[in-house]
Scaffold this active site. Structure first.
Site, PDB file in Angstrom:
ATOM      1  N   TYR A 138     -61.348  96.514 -25.138  1.00 36.94           N
ATOM      2  CA  TYR A 138     -60.342  97.265 -24.385  1.00 36.94           C
ATOM      3  C   TYR A 138     -60.811  97.366 -22.941  1.00 36.94           C
ATOM      4  CZ  TYR A 138     -58.445  98.664 -28.943  1.00 36.94           C
ATOM      5  OH  TYR A 138     -57.897  98.668 -30.208  1.00 36.94           O
ATOM      6  N   LYS A 188     -68.704  89.618 -35.538  1.00 36.61           N
ATOM      7  CA  LYS A 188     -67.891  88.412 -35.748  1.00 36.61           C
ATOM      8  C   LYS A 188     -68.566  87.312 -34.951  1.00 36.61           C
ATOM      9  CE  LYS A 188     -64.574  86.115 -37.500  1.00 36.61           C
ATOM     10  NZ  LYS A 188     -64.574  85.814 -38.948  1.00 36.61           N
ATOM     11  N   ASP A 221     -64.023  90.546 -40.910  1.00 37.07           N
ATOM     12  CA  ASP A 221     -63.004  90.185 -41.909  1.00 37.07           C
ATOM     13  C   ASP A 221     -63.514  90.486 -43.330  1.00 37.07           C
ATOM     14  OD1 ASP A 221     -64.869  88.215 -41.327  1.00 37.07           O
ATOM     15  OD2 ASP A 221     -63.478  86.534 -41.455  1.00 37.07           O
ATOM     16  N   ASP A 245     -61.457 100.605 -34.174  1.00 38.71           N
ATOM     17  CA  ASP A 245     -60.110 101.154 -34.204  1.00 38.71           C
ATOM     18  C   ASP A 245     -59.405 100.717 -35.485  1.00 38.71           C
ATOM     19  OD1 ASP A 245     -57.765 102.343 -33.448  1.00 38.71           O
ATOM     20  OD2 ASP A 245     -57.282 100.930 -31.855  1.00 38.71           O
ATOM     21  N   ASP A 249     -58.562 103.140 -39.150  1.00 40.94           N
ATOM     22  CA  ASP A 249     -57.230 103.383 -39.706  1.00 40.94           C
ATOM     23  C   ASP A 249     -57.164 102.901 -41.154  1.00 40.94           C
ATOM     24  OD1 ASP A 249     -56.470 104.254 -37.145  1.00 40.94           O
ATOM     25  OD2 ASP A 249     -54.462 103.401 -37.362  1.00 40.94           O
TER      26      ASP A 249
HETATM   27 MG    MG Z   1     -55.949 103.464 -33.947  1.00 37.63          MG
END
Ligand code: MG
Ligand code: NAI
Length: 354
Positions: A138, A188, A221, A245, A249
């Site tokens: 980000y 990764k 993954d 992030d 979730d």
């Molecule tokens: Mg989120």
């Protein structure tokens, strides 16, 4: 010893407005038992303000927040305002400006709340995602070229620094020494050939300082798949901004509802106020009906109590949530019940003995 804390409250939009009052009621109730008082100041910074005044917050917003001991945020986001405006106009400037480089997201399966997963049971699934919160994927570095032409392109650079990886790895290893002593680093490095090998290298270097923690690196993954197949295996997961992030979730959904998941944006050095906000967004689909699940916000308030130096009060709040779930069938609709936000909050207050 009596203490008092100044809390900046930013309810935001949608159900953010509905879950902040329950969190405040619980804080006041548990505070009264522990000789802790809170003085709140509310800020109307939100998409509604953006639509009225053209900005999510005033230009000197960070200066206004700086004197507070902590910030409590509901959620921001509204249909009609692009999500990158609400995110980059409020949350991201606060996280970065106050060096809240740790995003801490605990996940637990509670007795009385069935997980969508057969394999996830109460008492066994108890993990924390430590998400790097100010750099990584980000980033503002990049740009758009050739707008409107066939060759139009976008470049988005990920930014990983030695300082940034070191401090998040140290925070996560430190946390693991106080928990089950097990850490998983999300990587990764097979596909992303510059930043992720660097992440792995610095995490490996830091691991040497925490000999009591057993740790491994797993590709994001495969890690996502394992989190679904065997969530009880995990204790602390450390991840970059984007990976953290997504994983948090996913893990919140395993625990029954995203409405239950708490989060803290922490500046561990305490140079600036830290910010506490449930994981969920403003939920426009249910906003205004008084049925939002307040658990995420109330558990978030417990994380704030812990950060402010009141671990016993924090434990009472999480025990009250667990008590209502285990001993009653009071549930908001996201958990299959018909209770309102207020009814659930009242039950938590009763368990607190308030
Ligand atoms: Mg989120
Ligand atoms: P969301 O978390 O708002 O909603 C996802 C789904 O979960 C919806 O069906 C909603 O009804 C349900 N849900 C969420 N919290 C709940 C609660 N406490 N009780 C019961 N049900 C709950 O995510 P969505 O729909 O992707 O985003 C909506 C808006 O929120 C967008 O504008 C988004 O940008 C913003 N958002 C803001 C965040 C923040 O302020 N930190 C985080 C995530 C999204």
């Amino acid at each position: 010893m009596a203490s008092t804390h100044r809390i900046a409250v930013i309810p935001g939009d949608g159900i953010g407005q509905e879950v902040c009052p329950p969190a405040r009621e619980v804080l006041d109730a548990v505070g009264a038992r522990h000789d802790v008082t809170f003085s709140y100041r509310e800020f109307d910074w939100s998409c509604a303000r953006y639509q009225r005044e053209g900005a999510m917050m005033p230009e000197d917003g960070l200066d206004q927040l700086r004197p507070f001991d902590a910030i409590f945020l509901g959620a921001v986001g509204a249909p009609g305002v692009p999500d990158h405006i609400s995110l980059w106009g409020l949350l991201i400037p606060i996280r970065r400006g106050f060096r809240q480089y740790v995003n801490l997201r605990p996940i637990k399966v509670f007795e009385g709340v069935p997980s969508p997963l057969r394999t996830a049971t109460a008492g066994e699934v108890d993990l924390v995602v430590v998400r790097e919160n100010v750099e990584g994927e980000y980033s503002e570095v990049g740009g758009r070229y050739g707008r409107g032409f066939p060759e139009e392109m976008a470049i988005q650079e990920a930014v990983f620094t030695r300082a940034g990886i070191t401090r998040i790895a140290d925070y996560a290893f430190e946390l693991a020494t106080r928990r089950a002593g097990q850490l998983t680093s999300a990587t990764k490095s097979n596909g992303i050939v510059h930043t992720m090998p660097f992440w792995d290298q610095v995490v490996t270097e830091r691991a040497a300082a925490y000999p009591t923690v057993s740790w491994n690196a797993e590709h994001i993954d495969a890690l996502a798949a394992k989190l679904v197949l065997d969530p009880a295996r995990f204790d602390v997961i450390v991840a970059s901004n984007l990976f953290g992030d997504i994983l948090s979730d996913l893990a919140a959904a395993l625990a029954g509802s995203i409405g239950m998941a708490p989060a803290a944006n922490i500046n561990p050095e305490r140079e600036f106020p830290s910010m506490f906000e449930p994981v969920h967004g403003s939920a426009p689909d249910i906003a205004g009906r008084g049925v939002a699940n307040p658990i995420g916000a109330i558990w978030t308030a417990a994380m704030m109590l812990e950060h402010l130096g009141h671990p016993a009060a924090a434990a009472e709040v999480t025990a009250a949530i667990a008590g209502v779930l285990a001993k009653t069938d009071i549930r908001t609709p996201d958990l299959g019940g018909s209770a309102t936000t207020t009814e659930f909050t009242t039950a938590v207050l009763q368990f607190l003995g308030a």
